[in-house]
Motif scaffolding. Structure first.
Motif, PDB file in Angstrom:
ATOM      1  N   ASN A 159       0.854  -1.181   0.000  1.00 35.14           N
ATOM      2  CA  ASN A 159       0.000   0.000   0.000  1.00 35.14           C
ATOM      3  C   ASN A 159       0.889   1.231   0.000  1.00 35.14           C
ATOM      4  O   ASN A 159       2.006   1.202   0.524  1.00 35.14           O
ATOM      5  N   LEU A 160       0.408   2.310  -0.563  1.00 36.51           N
ATOM      6  CA  LEU A 160       1.168   3.554  -0.633  1.00 36.51           C
ATOM      7  C   LEU A 160       0.303   4.681  -0.091  1.00 36.51           C
ATOM      8  O   LEU A 160      -0.888   4.762  -0.419  1.00 36.51           O
ATOM      9  N   LYS A 161       0.906   5.534   0.738  1.00 31.16           N
ATOM     10  CA  LYS A 161       0.178   6.692   1.260  1.00 31.16           C
ATOM     11  C   LYS A 161       1.081   7.909   1.171  1.00 31.16           C
ATOM     12  O   LYS A 161       2.235   7.860   1.589  1.00 31.16           O
ATOM     13  N   MET A 162       0.552   8.966   0.580  1.00 30.00           N
ATOM     14  CA  MET A 162       1.282  10.226   0.493  1.00 30.00           C
ATOM     15  C   MET A 162       0.353  11.342   0.942  1.00 30.00           C
ATOM     16  O   MET A 162      -0.866  11.236   0.785  1.00 30.00           O
TER      17      MET A 162
ATOM     18  N   LEU B 206      -4.194   1.464  -2.461  1.00 32.60           N
ATOM     19  CA  LEU B 206      -4.230   0.171  -1.799  1.00 32.60           C
ATOM     20  C   LEU B 206      -4.013  -0.920  -2.838  1.00 32.60           C
ATOM     21  O   LEU B 206      -4.561  -0.856  -3.932  1.00 32.60           O
ATOM     22  N   ASN B 207      -3.207  -1.931  -2.491  1.00 32.50           N
ATOM     23  CA  ASN B 207      -2.851  -3.018  -3.407  1.00 32.50           C
ATOM     24  C   ASN B 207      -2.212  -2.426  -4.666  1.00 32.50           C
ATOM     25  O   ASN B 207      -2.679  -2.622  -5.785  1.00 32.50           O
ATOM     26  N   LEU B 208      -1.125  -1.695  -4.467  1.00 30.90           N
ATOM     27  CA  LEU B 208      -0.445  -0.931  -5.508  1.00 30.90           C
ATOM     28  C   LEU B 208      -0.188  -1.730  -6.784  1.00 30.90           C
ATOM     29  O   LEU B 208      -0.409  -1.242  -7.884  1.00 30.90           O
ATOM     30  N   PHE B 209       0.267  -2.976  -6.665  1.00 31.68           N
ATOM     31  CA  PHE B 209       0.602  -3.778  -7.836  1.00 31.68           C
ATOM     32  C   PHE B 209      -0.526  -4.731  -8.241  1.00 31.68           C
ATOM     33  O   PHE B 209      -0.323  -5.642  -9.033  1.00 31.68           O
ATOM     34  N   ASN B 210      -1.725  -4.524  -7.687  1.00 29.36           N
ATOM     35  CA  ASN B 210      -2.919  -5.314  -8.010  1.00 29.36           C
ATOM     36  C   ASN B 210      -2.675  -6.817  -7.842  1.00 29.36           C
ATOM     37  O   ASN B 210      -3.046  -7.623  -8.696  1.00 29.36           O
ATOM     38  N   LYS B 211      -2.078  -7.208  -6.723  1.00 29.74           N
ATOM     39  CA  LYS B 211      -1.772  -8.614  -6.445  1.00 29.74           C
ATOM     40  C   LYS B 211      -3.058  -9.430  -6.315  1.00 29.74           C
ATOM     41  O   LYS B 211      -4.024  -8.987  -5.707  1.00 29.74           O
ATOM     42  N   GLN B 212      -3.059 -10.622  -6.906  1.00 30.14           N
ATOM     43  CA  GLN B 212      -4.198 -11.534  -6.827  1.00 30.14           C
ATOM     44  C   GLN B 212      -3.889 -12.583  -5.760  1.00 30.14           C
ATOM     45  O   GLN B 212      -3.029 -13.441  -5.960  1.00 30.14           O
ATOM     46  N   ALA B 213      -4.527 -12.499  -4.617  1.00 27.08           N
ATOM     47  CA  ALA B 213      -4.308 -13.433  -3.510  1.00 27.08           C
ATOM     48  C   ALA B 213      -5.536 -13.392  -2.609  1.00 27.08           C
ATOM     49  O   ALA B 213      -6.467 -12.626  -2.840  1.00 27.08           O
TER      50      ALA B 213
END
Length: 77
Positions: free
Chosen positions: A3-6, A21-28
């Protein structure tokens, strides 16, 4: 999952933020466990499944949410 927050604070009163949220769009799976399950009708009516004490064992899961962007504005007064 990453996750990234700025954020940026304009002054003591105003602040803005952006979350990815889910920066790289991970499937899990967010949650995965072993347990008994039944249908909504079986639970409500008390027939078979959970109501009869004979729930079907299985592996309920909840997948991760896909990439989400959230904007925020905070004002202190």
């Amino acid at each position: 999952m990453i996750n990234l927050k700025m954020g940026y604070r304009f002054n003591k009163q105003w602040q803005t933020t952006i979350d990815v949220l889910n920066l790289f769009n991970k499937q899990a799976n967010d949650i995965e466990y072993w347990g008994g399950a039944c249908t909504r009708n079986e639970a409500t009516l008390g027939t078979g499944g959970c109501g009869g004490g004979s729930a079907i064992d299985g592996r309920p899961i909840h997948p991760l949410e896909s990439r989400t962007i959230r904007l925020g504005l905070k004002v202190n007064f």
